[in-house]
Motif scaffolding. Structure first.
Motif, PDB file in Angstrom:
ATOM      1  N   ARG A 183     -73.208 -33.403  16.593  1.00  0.00           N
ATOM      2  CA  ARG A 183     -72.577 -31.749  15.633  1.00  0.00           C
ATOM      3  C   ARG A 183     -71.374 -31.647  15.157  1.00  0.00           C
ATOM      4  O   ARG A 183     -70.866 -31.866  15.046  1.00  0.00           O
ATOM      5  CB  ARG A 183     -72.570 -31.507  17.431  1.00  0.00           C
ATOM      6  N   GLY A 184     -71.857 -30.893  13.747  1.00  0.00           N
ATOM      7  CA  GLY A 184     -71.009 -30.752  13.296  1.00  0.00           C
ATOM      8  C   GLY A 184     -71.194 -30.778  11.426  1.00  0.00           C
ATOM      9  O   GLY A 184     -72.024 -31.350  11.587  1.00  0.00           O
ATOM     10  N   HIS A 185     -70.358 -31.091  10.930  1.00  0.00           N
ATOM     11  CA  HIS A 185     -69.977 -31.878   9.647  1.00  0.00           C
ATOM     12  C   HIS A 185     -69.731 -32.516   9.244  1.00  0.00           C
ATOM     13  O   HIS A 185     -69.336 -33.056   7.999  1.00  0.00           O
ATOM     14  CB  HIS A 185     -70.303 -30.418   8.874  1.00  0.00           C
ATOM     15  N   CYS A 186     -69.146 -33.262  10.446  1.00  0.00           N
ATOM     16  CA  CYS A 186     -68.163 -34.402  10.203  1.00  0.00           C
ATOM     17  C   CYS A 186     -69.096 -35.548   8.834  1.00  0.00           C
ATOM     18  O   CYS A 186     -68.748 -37.127   8.379  1.00  0.00           O
ATOM     19  CB  CYS A 186     -67.490 -35.192  11.125  1.00  0.00           C
ATOM     20  N   GLY A 187     -70.386 -35.956   9.788  1.00  0.00           N
ATOM     21  CA  GLY A 187     -71.392 -37.206   9.003  1.00  0.00           C
ATOM     22  C   GLY A 187     -70.965 -38.286   9.518  1.00  0.00           C
ATOM     23  O   GLY A 187     -70.387 -38.441  11.305  1.00  0.00           O
ATOM     24  N   VAL A 188     -70.890 -39.845   8.885  1.00  0.00           N
ATOM     25  CA  VAL A 188     -71.076 -40.763   9.281  1.00  0.00           C
ATOM     26  C   VAL A 188     -69.689 -41.482   8.679  1.00  0.00           C
ATOM     27  O   VAL A 188     -69.482 -41.233   7.285  1.00  0.00           O
ATOM     28  CB  VAL A 188     -72.140 -41.250   8.928  1.00  0.00           C
ATOM     29  N   ILE A 189     -68.829 -41.882   9.942  1.00  0.00           N
ATOM     30  CA  ILE A 189     -67.498 -42.110   9.057  1.00  0.00           C
ATOM     31  C   ILE A 189     -66.948 -43.724   9.819  1.00  0.00           C
ATOM     32  O   ILE A 189     -66.838 -44.208  10.779  1.00  0.00           O
ATOM     33  CB  ILE A 189     -66.357 -42.045   9.755  1.00  0.00           C
ATOM     34  N   PRO A 190     -66.991 -45.049   8.803  1.00  0.00           N
ATOM     35  CA  PRO A 190     -66.778 -45.867   9.273  1.00  0.00           C
ATOM     36  C   PRO A 190     -64.843 -46.790   9.559  1.00  0.00           C
ATOM     37  O   PRO A 190     -64.210 -45.762   8.858  1.00  0.00           O
ATOM     38  CB  PRO A 190     -67.362 -46.798   7.947  1.00  0.00           C
ATOM     39  N   ILE A 191     -64.795 -47.106  10.562  1.00  0.00           N
ATOM     40  CA  ILE A 191     -63.169 -46.835  10.878  1.00  0.00           C
ATOM     41  C   ILE A 191     -62.657 -48.555  11.344  1.00  0.00           C
ATOM     42  O   ILE A 191     -63.973 -48.522  12.375  1.00  0.00           O
ATOM     43  CB  ILE A 191     -62.915 -46.223  11.826  1.00  0.00           C
ATOM     44  N   SER A 194     -62.989 -27.762   8.952  1.00  0.00           N
ATOM     45  CA  SER A 194     -63.869 -26.973   9.119  1.00  0.00           C
ATOM     46  C   SER A 194     -64.663 -26.042  10.064  1.00  0.00           C
ATOM     47  O   SER A 194     -65.605 -26.333   9.998  1.00  0.00           O
ATOM     48  CB  SER A 194     -64.915 -27.602   7.879  1.00  0.00           C
ATOM     49  N   GLY A 195     -63.914 -26.624  11.390  1.00  0.00           N
ATOM     50  CA  GLY A 195     -64.419 -26.527  12.647  1.00  0.00           C
ATOM     51  C   GLY A 195     -64.519 -27.429  13.481  1.00  0.00           C
ATOM     52  O   GLY A 195     -63.444 -28.812  13.641  1.00  0.00           O
ATOM     53  N   LEU A 196     -65.890 -27.858  14.012  1.00  0.00           N
ATOM     54  CA  LEU A 196     -65.783 -28.617  15.342  1.00  0.00           C
ATOM     55  C   LEU A 196     -66.596 -29.909  14.850  1.00  0.00           C
ATOM     56  O   LEU A 196     -68.116 -29.413  14.757  1.00  0.00           O
ATOM     57  CB  LEU A 196     -66.518 -27.613  17.338  1.00  0.00           C
ATOM     58  N   CYS A 197     -66.756 -30.900  15.420  1.00  0.00           N
ATOM     59  CA  CYS A 197     -67.506 -31.896  15.426  1.00  0.00           C
ATOM     60  C   CYS A 197     -67.629 -32.613  16.840  1.00  0.00           C
ATOM     61  O   CYS A 197     -66.507 -32.550  16.995  1.00  0.00           O
ATOM     62  CB  CYS A 197     -67.139 -32.969  14.066  1.00  0.00           C
ATOM     63  N   SER A 198     -68.899 -33.169  16.820  1.00  0.00           N
ATOM     64  CA  SER A 198     -68.745 -34.149  17.913  1.00  0.00           C
ATOM     65  C   SER A 198     -69.742 -35.786  17.490  1.00  0.00           C
ATOM     66  O   SER A 198     -70.539 -35.050  16.608  1.00  0.00           O
ATOM     67  CB  SER A 198     -69.103 -33.827  19.514  1.00  0.00           C
ATOM     68  N   GLY A 199     -69.606 -36.520  18.583  1.00  0.00           N
ATOM     69  CA  GLY A 199     -70.761 -37.431  18.742  1.00  0.00           C
ATOM     70  C   GLY A 199     -70.845 -38.529  19.259  1.00  0.00           C
ATOM     71  O   GLY A 199     -69.827 -38.527  20.390  1.00  0.00           O
ATOM     72  N   THR A 200     -70.730 -40.013  18.533  1.00  0.00           N
ATOM     73  CA  THR A 200     -70.977 -40.910  19.590  1.00  0.00           C
ATOM     74  C   THR A 200     -69.606 -42.212  18.129  1.00  0.00           C
ATOM     75  O   THR A 200     -70.240 -41.810  17.448  1.00  0.00           O
ATOM     76  CB  THR A 200     -72.093 -41.212  19.890  1.00  0.00           C
ATOM     77  N   TRP A 201     -69.306 -43.362  18.908  1.00  0.00           N
ATOM     78  CA  TRP A 201     -69.173 -43.770  18.314  1.00  0.00           C
ATOM     79  C   TRP A 201     -69.469 -45.726  18.978  1.00  0.00           C
ATOM     80  O   TRP A 201     -70.305 -45.983  20.139  1.00  0.00           O
ATOM     81  CB  TRP A 201     -67.471 -44.330  18.424  1.00  0.00           C
ATOM     82  N   THR A 202     -69.937 -46.272  18.080  1.00  0.00           N
ATOM     83  CA  THR A 202     -69.743 -48.154  18.287  1.00  0.00           C
ATOM     84  C   THR A 202     -69.112 -48.699  17.853  1.00  0.00           C
ATOM     85  O   THR A 202     -68.659 -48.055  16.657  1.00  0.00           O
ATOM     86  CB  THR A 202     -71.223 -48.428  17.643  1.00  0.00           C
ATOM     87  N   ALA A 203     -68.638 -49.765  18.065  1.00  0.00           N
ATOM     88  CA  ALA A 203     -68.105 -50.618  17.558  1.00  0.00           C
ATOM     89  C   ALA A 203     -67.975 -52.050  17.635  1.00  0.00           C
ATOM     90  O   ALA A 203     -68.861 -52.512  18.636  1.00  0.00           O
ATOM     91  CB  ALA A 203     -66.628 -50.618  18.181  1.00  0.00           C
TER      92      ALA A 203
END
Length: 126
Positions: free
Chosen positions: A41-49, A114-123
């Motif tokens: 949800r939102g506009h944050c995309g996929v983020i590698p960390i 730019s607002g709120l974002c949410s999602g899932t993470w995996t490691a």
């Protein structure tokens, strides 16, 4: 008198060892991990960390979002439960989840200009 001193020394040494020793399972998640946050949800995309864990403490080893370096912090419990916080400039995200010896996963939510974002993470272990 000497016996009392020896007993006091032995008790002090035992107490110090017990107090300063890390739990036997504290290091089972230690190491370098590759984490990916996926926005649902939102506009944050996929983020590698890049993420590291040392004695149950989470820290960042790399990654950026919107031209800001990502700073990670948090803890992993002995049972694998995790709470974490990611900061990239004015953006802040909080996450929870669970680790096994080889992978982790969970959910996150954050807020930025730019607002709120949410999602899932995996490691996974690197």
């Amino acid at each position: 008198m000497i016996a009392n001193r020896m007993c006091a020394f032995a008790l002090s040494a035992a107490a110090a060892t017990t107090f300063f020793a890390a739990p036997a399972s504290a290091g089972k998640y230690d190491g370098i991990w590759s984490m990916t946050a996926v926005t649902t949800r939102g506009h944050c995309g996929v983020i590698p960390i890049g993420m590291g864990i040392s004695n149950g403490r989470i820290y960042s080893t790399g990654g950026s979002f919107a031209f800001y370096s990502i700073s990670l912090g948090g803890r992993v419990s002995n049972s694998g439960g995790v709470s974490l916080k990611a900061v990239a400039g004015p953006r802040v995200a909080l996450g929870t989840g669970r680790f096994t010896h080889v992978r982790g996963s969970g959910r996150w939510h954050g807020k930025g200009p730019s607002g709120l974002c949410s999602g899932t993470w995996t490691a996974t272990r690197s």
